[in-house]
Enzyme design. Structure first.
Site, PDB file in Angstrom:
ATOM      1  N   GLU A 117      46.536 -20.524  28.623  1.00  0.00           N
ATOM      2  CA  GLU A 117      47.540 -19.566  28.180  1.00  0.00           C
ATOM      3  C   GLU A 117      47.359 -18.250  28.970  1.00  0.00           C
ATOM      4  O   GLU A 117      46.220 -17.822  29.134  1.00  0.00           O
ATOM      5  CB  GLU A 117      47.417 -19.264  26.682  1.00  0.00           C
ATOM      6  CG  GLU A 117      48.585 -18.438  26.172  1.00  0.00           C
ATOM      7  CD  GLU A 117      48.509 -18.141  24.663  1.00  0.00           C
ATOM      8  OE1 GLU A 117      47.553 -18.575  24.000  1.00  0.00           O
ATOM      9  OE2 GLU A 117      49.428 -17.485  24.188  1.00  0.00           O
ATOM     10  N   GLU A 172      43.517 -21.404  21.131  1.00  0.00           N
ATOM     11  CA  GLU A 172      43.847 -22.453  20.166  1.00  0.00           C
ATOM     12  C   GLU A 172      44.218 -23.803  20.769  1.00  0.00           C
ATOM     13  O   GLU A 172      44.968 -24.561  20.138  1.00  0.00           O
ATOM     14  CB  GLU A 172      45.015 -21.963  19.300  1.00  0.00           C
ATOM     15  CG  GLU A 172      46.376 -21.862  20.042  1.00  0.00           C
ATOM     16  CD  GLU A 172      46.704 -20.485  20.610  1.00  0.00           C
ATOM     17  OE1 GLU A 172      45.759 -19.741  20.898  1.00  0.00           O
ATOM     18  OE2 GLU A 172      47.891 -20.168  20.785  1.00  0.00           O
ATOM     19  N   ASN A 173      43.720 -24.168  21.962  1.00  0.00           N
ATOM     20  CA  ASN A 173      44.044 -25.462  22.570  1.00  0.00           C
ATOM     21  C   ASN A 173      44.021 -26.570  21.518  1.00  0.00           C
ATOM     22  O   ASN A 173      43.126 -26.642  20.696  1.00  0.00           O
ATOM     23  CB  ASN A 173      43.029 -25.806  23.655  1.00  0.00           C
ATOM     24  CG  ASN A 173      42.672 -24.606  24.501  1.00  0.00           C
ATOM     25  OD1 ASN A 173      43.519 -24.079  25.171  1.00  0.00           O
ATOM     26  ND2 ASN A 173      41.435 -24.150  24.394  1.00  0.00           N
ATOM     27  N   HIS A 203      42.031 -17.925  12.559  1.00  0.00           N
ATOM     28  CA  HIS A 203      43.217 -17.626  13.379  1.00  0.00           C
ATOM     29  C   HIS A 203      43.527 -18.796  14.322  1.00  0.00           C
ATOM     30  O   HIS A 203      44.648 -19.298  14.344  1.00  0.00           O
ATOM     31  CB  HIS A 203      42.982 -16.337  14.165  1.00  0.00           C
ATOM     32  CG  HIS A 203      44.096 -15.954  15.081  1.00  0.00           C
ATOM     33  ND1 HIS A 203      45.076 -15.058  14.729  1.00  0.00           N
ATOM     34  CD2 HIS A 203      44.396 -16.360  16.343  1.00  0.00           C
ATOM     35  CE1 HIS A 203      45.929 -14.919  15.728  1.00  0.00           C
ATOM     36  NE2 HIS A 203      45.542 -15.710  16.730  1.00  0.00           N
ATOM     37  N   GLU A 204      42.540 -19.221  15.073  1.00  0.00           N
ATOM     38  CA  GLU A 204      42.802 -20.284  16.053  1.00  0.00           C
ATOM     39  C   GLU A 204      43.123 -21.598  15.344  1.00  0.00           C
ATOM     40  O   GLU A 204      43.990 -22.344  15.777  1.00  0.00           O
ATOM     41  CB  GLU A 204      41.620 -20.448  17.021  1.00  0.00           C
ATOM     42  CG  GLU A 204      41.176 -19.176  17.731  1.00  0.00           C
ATOM     43  CD  GLU A 204      42.277 -18.391  18.425  1.00  0.00           C
ATOM     44  OE1 GLU A 204      43.345 -18.974  18.710  1.00  0.00           O
ATOM     45  OE2 GLU A 204      42.091 -17.176  18.648  1.00  0.00           O
ATOM     46  N   GLU A 206      51.878 -15.426  17.395  1.00  0.00           N
ATOM     47  CA  GLU A 206      50.735 -14.522  17.230  1.00  0.00           C
ATOM     48  C   GLU A 206      50.872 -13.618  15.999  1.00  0.00           C
ATOM     49  O   GLU A 206      49.936 -13.497  15.210  1.00  0.00           O
ATOM     50  CB  GLU A 206      50.509 -13.690  18.501  1.00  0.00           C
ATOM     51  CG  GLU A 206      50.088 -14.526  19.715  1.00  0.00           C
ATOM     52  CD  GLU A 206      48.806 -15.320  19.518  1.00  0.00           C
ATOM     53  OE1 GLU A 206      48.089 -15.103  18.515  1.00  0.00           O
ATOM     54  OE2 GLU A 206      48.518 -16.184  20.373  1.00  0.00           O
ATOM     55  N   ALA A 254      39.427 -15.924  21.776  1.00  0.00           N
ATOM     56  CA  ALA A 254      39.390 -17.365  21.571  1.00  0.00           C
ATOM     57  C   ALA A 254      40.766 -17.950  21.868  1.00  0.00           C
ATOM     58  O   ALA A 254      41.758 -17.222  21.946  1.00  0.00           O
ATOM     59  CB  ALA A 254      39.001 -17.687  20.134  1.00  0.00           C
ATOM     60  N   HIS A 269      46.706 -21.621  14.169  1.00  0.00           N
ATOM     61  CA  HIS A 269      47.681 -21.871  15.235  1.00  0.00           C
ATOM     62  C   HIS A 269      48.071 -23.352  15.297  1.00  0.00           C
ATOM     63  O   HIS A 269      49.112 -23.679  15.864  1.00  0.00           O
ATOM     64  CB  HIS A 269      47.103 -21.472  16.593  1.00  0.00           C
ATOM     65  CG  HIS A 269      47.371 -20.055  17.005  1.00  0.00           C
ATOM     66  ND1 HIS A 269      48.614 -19.468  16.907  1.00  0.00           N
ATOM     67  CD2 HIS A 269      46.556 -19.110  17.557  1.00  0.00           C
ATOM     68  CE1 HIS A 269      48.544 -18.218  17.381  1.00  0.00           C
ATOM     69  NE2 HIS A 269      47.312 -17.984  17.774  1.00  0.00           N
TER      70      HIS A 269
HETATM   71  N1  BES Z   1      46.412 -17.390  21.962  1.00  0.00           N
HETATM   72  C1  BES Z   1      45.442 -16.366  21.877  1.00  0.00           C
HETATM   73  C2  BES Z   1      44.531 -16.324  23.054  1.00  0.00           C
HETATM   74  C3  BES Z   1      45.135 -15.719  24.294  1.00  0.00           C
HETATM   75  C4  BES Z   1      45.363 -14.386  24.362  1.00  0.00           C
HETATM   76  C5  BES Z   1      45.456 -16.475  25.371  1.00  0.00           C
HETATM   77  C6  BES Z   1      45.914 -13.847  25.512  1.00  0.00           C
HETATM   78  C7  BES Z   1      46.009 -15.939  26.507  1.00  0.00           C
HETATM   79  C8  BES Z   1      46.234 -14.605  26.586  1.00  0.00           C
HETATM   80  C9  BES Z   1      44.582 -16.520  20.632  1.00  0.00           C
HETATM   81  O1  BES Z   1      45.167 -17.200  19.591  1.00  0.00           O
HETATM   82  C10 BES Z   1      44.326 -15.148  20.131  1.00  0.00           C
HETATM   83  O2  BES Z   1      45.247 -14.531  19.663  1.00  0.00           O
HETATM   84  N2  BES Z   1      43.117 -14.663  20.233  1.00  0.00           N
HETATM   85  C11 BES Z   1      42.756 -13.318  19.886  1.00  0.00           C
HETATM   86  C12 BES Z   1      41.932 -13.255  18.650  1.00  0.00           C
HETATM   87  C13 BES Z   1      42.743 -13.293  17.412  1.00  0.00           C
HETATM   88  C14 BES Z   1      41.905 -13.337  16.186  1.00  0.00           C
HETATM   89  C15 BES Z   1      43.706 -12.146  17.285  1.00  0.00           C
HETATM   90  C16 BES Z   1      41.982 -12.790  21.058  1.00  0.00           C
HETATM   91  O3  BES Z   1      41.605 -13.581  21.922  1.00  0.00           O
HETATM   92  O4  BES Z   1      41.769 -11.589  21.119  1.00  0.00           O
HETATM   93 ZN    ZN Z   2      46.531 -16.132  18.430  1.00  0.00          ZN
END
Ligand code: BES
Ligand code: ZN
Length: 881
Positions: A127, A271-272, A304-305, A327, A269, A308
């Site tokens: 992502e 969410e693959n 969170h993950e 998100e 993190a 998803h």
């Molecule tokens: N899908 C995101 C990870 C992501 C973020 C991928 C930006 C590519 C670009 C994941 O679900 C996510 O939101 N992660 C957050 C933590 C969450 C608890 C808000 C992160 O990585 O900060």
């Molecule tokens: Zn997320």
């Protein structure tokens, strides 16, 4: 890349893909320097696309080895391939199979996007658009495919081979030292959810049976030797899975769910599908190496993950403009989970602090954008507090506006109707319009309009009529590209507080929705409440029912009444914060004398003393939030223009010091009462007691530094957990002198082998509000734990420094120059981390003219650097616009 040369991608230009990819068969032969990838894509023309279109696949830094169409090698004239894309010029107008071979060097991948190596582990991050760094593809979320993945590697190098879905085969490659695993994911998914992991890893596991009877093998994989730190993540996973069954009716849908922790990761993190990959700081925990805050973050991010899986994976986004669809909604879901697991009011207060610190400041500056942006140059720059935190607030408001029942029915409808699709905000909102019978077109403005609304409220009591009238008005300041603003639908939860508590609410006004809710959806309106025998104190925006600023015409004395008497915990907390904020903003503007601030401190200390006496031990976690004053950065944001960081900092310190001094006895006896001798437990109750005890230590350290240095030292030695040791270190950093330096050394010795703990040590030093900090940070860049190649190290030391209000904003500009130089250096290896760091400049226009000029010069220097990444060029351009 210069930003002006980069194409702008617009929401209104969306059109469906001309081709679809139903199946993807991937074959990886993993090698540290030369990984071979064969991708077999089952394509067909999209009935919704343009018939007879060329087949244009995305790529990013790719090397093509071979290309076949339906098994036959393609003539060189039939296609064109560059590192950035592959075009098949005149493909047959029917289903076809494309077989693409590429070769990758994961060891050279410092961007940490696509396939890379982290401490000898192969892993991926796709992502938003990293899959195109693995093979040529239609790398867009509305192209969803069923994946089968074969992984092959040296047994000794990668005994663990994981991918999405279920494992369907494993075996040795005959006559070699290699083995393989085949994974199949039956759920169609966009490429950004693809993942693989290969390496030597330990794991902990647990069997789980879903509410609908599916047996699932859960596992958390970590670096060898660290499995004793994986238990909390696994425990959190089980709890959030049950919660999603109970609260949202969502069951897991595969036979395995794997979480893998890696030490080099750009984000928190990912969410693959069936294979979540985590930054190890959000997995690893034991009492010696993780703080209470870490335990809470791990619980929240695991949830969170996992959440998803339904909000993001089963239902994904049509395009990246819809990012908040997954998100914002998933943040809302993880916030609700943490509220149920812990204290709801305390969680709300913590979330609102974060919202104001990150999102309100974004909204007030040059990087402001709507929850659903209309255009972008680099999507990675739009994983922002606005999309995430404001996106979650919008859902929270929707729930308040239509009520819990209609919200639940709307969610159910969404899961049913949109399952398996790539959806839009419009489709999401349609479910709630239907479930509530309400027209949500006005509400939808929240997705389109940037900026934080201000609510101005004032009230009048009419004793003769026994009525109270509230006049409410809203306005939203201009933001880039949106000079004019329309009113939004603001749910204002309220109470009227009388001498003996909440008064009954009776009103015939249209805007009064009943149940203590006013909906302010016009520029202004009035609501009259009747049958009131006394003049009430209004308690507005209870629970922070809308992401707005509230300007309330209430005297400090009335706020202090609310602090002690409001039935809404959030507003009790808010009332005291408002009194402190008012005093600090006046002092920070130079409009309140030292003596005036001292008088306020006395008043605040008096209120706090009574509060602590009566309530501290009953709810320590809440009391800790009360005791924590607004941060200096909050005051800078409130002041909003011609900010002088040093004056704000001085006022902040003076207020803390006087409160600390005045309450010294109360705080000390409280610390004794909270000194738990029982074994460390990370639960919210025990953590709340530590939080209060350590908040008290911080106040004492500013109020009575001489005695507190000894106190901190003793606490560090006596502690049986990281939380208390870190609090001792943080308190000590407030007290210059040899004792501080000695504790800093002791801390480093104790945790020399623990990079994640040393990250906190780096951060604590980067945040010291003294001119020596810049030199200290430069020295720390040479410490063995530091590396510009590791995002966690950079975020702690350099990100910490950039969050240091007085030192990043040094009057000589050296803080800006330092961060700008690092942004430029980092941009060559990891543009995403570089561009996030550059985001630290987002409030530069609010500074007083001297600093403003220096910050602008540093930003301009960055923007003029040749060969910038799209990521950094975009932020620099928008920040300067
Ligand atoms: N899908 C995101 C990870 C992501 C973020 C991928 C930006 C590519 C670009 C994941 O679900 C996510 O939101 N992660 C957050 C933590 C969450 C608890 C808000 C992160 O990585 O900060
Ligand atoms: Zn997320």
């Amino acid at each position: 890349m210069r930003a002006e040369d980069t194409p702008l991608i617009r929401l209104e230009d969306y059109r469906p893909s001309d081709w679809l990819i139903d199946t993807v068969d991937l074959d990886f032969v993993l090698d540290a320097h030369e990984t071979k990838v064969r991708a077999q894509l089952g394509l067909r023309p999209n009935p919704a696309g343009q018939p007879g279109s060329a087949l244009v696949l995305d790529g990013d830094e790719l090397t093509l080895v071979s290309l076949k169409l339906d098994g036959t090698t393609l003539d060189a004239a039939a296609y064109s391939a560059t590192p950035q894309g592959l075009t098949v010029l005149a493909p047959p107008k029917r289903g076809l199979t494309l077989t693409i071979e590429t070769v990758l060097n994961p060891s050279a991948n410092t961007k940490l996007m696509g396939l890379y190596r982290s401490s000898n582990v192969y892993c991926t991050q796709c992502e938003a658009d990293g899959f195109r760094r693995i093979t040529y593809f239609l790398d867009r979320p509305d192209v969803m495919s069923v994946y089968t993945v074969r992984l092959e590697a040296k047994k000794a190098e990668a005994p663990v081979l994981l991918s999405n879905g279920n494992r369907v085969a494993t075996g040795d490659v005959a006559g070699t030292d290699r083995h393989f695993a085949v994974w199949h994911d039956p759920h169609p998914k966009p490429a950004y959810l693809f993942a693989l992991v290969g390496g030597t890893l330990d794991h902990v596991r647990e069997d789980y049976v879903t509410a609908d009877g599916r047996k699932v093998e859960l596992a958390v994989y970590v670096e060898p030797g660290k499995s004793s730190r994986a238990g909390w993540a696994l425990d959190s996973l089980v709890r959030c899975m049950r919660w999603d069954e109970r609260v949202f009716g969502r069951n897991y849908d595969l036979d395995v769910f794997n979480v893998v922790a890696v030490s080099d990761f750009n984000m928190g993190a990912m969410e693959n599908k069936g294979l979540n990959i985590f930054n190890d700081k959000y997995v690893l925990a034991d009492p010696q190496t993780a703080s209470d805050g870490d335990y809470a973050s791990i619980e929240a991010i695991i949830a969170h993950e996992y959440f998803h899986n339904w909000t993001g994976n089963r239902i994904t986004c049509r395009d990246w403009f819809q990012l908040c669809l997954k998100e914002g909604l998933t943040v809302f879901r993880d916030q609700e989970f943490s509220s149920d697991e812990r204290s709801r009011p305390v969680k709300r207060i913590a979330d609102v602090r974060t919202l104001r610190a990150t999102q309100f400041s974004e909204d007030a500056g040059p990087l402001a954008h709507p929850v659903r942006p209309r255009a972008y140059k680099e999507i990675n720059n739009f994983y922002t507090p606005t999309v995430y935190e404001k996106g979650a607030e919008v859902i929270r408001m929707l729930k308040v506006l239509i009520g819990d029942e209609a919200f639940k029915r709307g969610m159910d409808l969404y899961f049913e109707r949109c399952d398996g699709t790539a959806a839009t905000i419009e489709e999401f909102l349609a479910c709630f319009a239907e479930s509530s019978g309400q027209d949500l077109s006005h509400f939808a403005r929240w997705y389109e309009q940037a900026g934080t609304p201000t609510i101005v409220a004032s009230g009048r009591y009419d004793a003769a009529a026994r009525s109270y009238t509230l006049d409410l008005a809203q306005s939203t300041p201009p933001t880039p590209g949106q000079p004019q603003k329309a009113p939004v639908a603001l749910p204002i939860a309220l109470g009227l507080v009388g001498k003996a508590g909440d008064l009954p609410l009776h009103s015939n006004s249209n805007a009064y929705a009943g149940d203590g809710l006013i909906v302010l959806d016009q520029p202004s309106l009035s609501v009259t409440f009747t049958g009131l025998d006394e003049a009430p104190i209004p308690s507005l925006l209870r629970g922070f029912s809308a992401p707005a600023r509230l300007e309330l015409d209430l005297a400090d004395a009335d706020l202090l009444r609310l602090f002690s008497a409001d039935s809404d915990s959030f507003n009790r907390w808010q009332a005291l914060q408002t009194v402190a904020t008012r005093a600090l903003t006046s002092a920070g503007r130079g409009a309140l004398s030292a003596a005036g601030l001292a008088d306020k401190a006395t008043e605040l200390a008096g209120a706090l003393d009574a509060f602590l006496r009566d309530h501290a031990l009953a709810d320590p976690a809440f009391a800790a939030q009360v005791l924590r004053l607004p941060a200096a950065a909050d005051i800078a944001r409130e002041i909003g223009r011609d900010v002088d960081p040093d004056r704000i900092h001085a006022a902040h310190r003076a207020l803390s010091a006087q409160i600390g001094k005045t309450l010294a006895d109360r705080l000390s006896s409280l610390r004794d009462a909270l000194d738990d001798k029982s074994l460390y437990s990370p639960d919210a109750t025990a953590a709340g007691r530590r939080a209060l005890r350590n908040e008290a230590l911080g106040l004492l350290a500013t109020g009575a530094p001489e005695t507190s240095a000894r106190l901190a030292d003793t606490q560090f030695s006596a502690a049986d957990n990281l939380t208390d040791r870190l609090a001792a270190l943080a308190a000590m950093t407030l007290i210059p002198g040899e004792a501080r330096e000695a504790l800093i050394r002791r801390f480093a010795e104790r945790y020399a082998a623990e990079p994640l703990v040393l990250d906190k040590w780096l951060m604590a030093q980067a945040l010291i509000a003294e001119p020596g900090t810049l030199g200290r940070v430069k020295d720390l860049m040479r410490h063995p734990t530091f590396s510009l190649g590791n995002p966690n190290r950079v975020r702690s030391l350099i990100g910490g420094f950039a969050a240091n209000l007085t030192q990043f904003n040094r009057p000589d500009g050296a803080g800006y120059d330092f961060v700008a130089d690092i942004v430029i250096a980092l941009d060559r290896t990891n543009p995403q981390i570089a561009s996030r760091l550059l985001g630290s400049f987002k409030t530069w226009r609010t500074l007083e003219p001297g600093r403003r000029g220096l910050a602008q010069a540093a930003l301009t220097m960055v923007s003029r650097t040749p060969n910038l990444s799209r990521d950094v060029a975009d932020i620099a351009e928008r920040a300067l616009a």
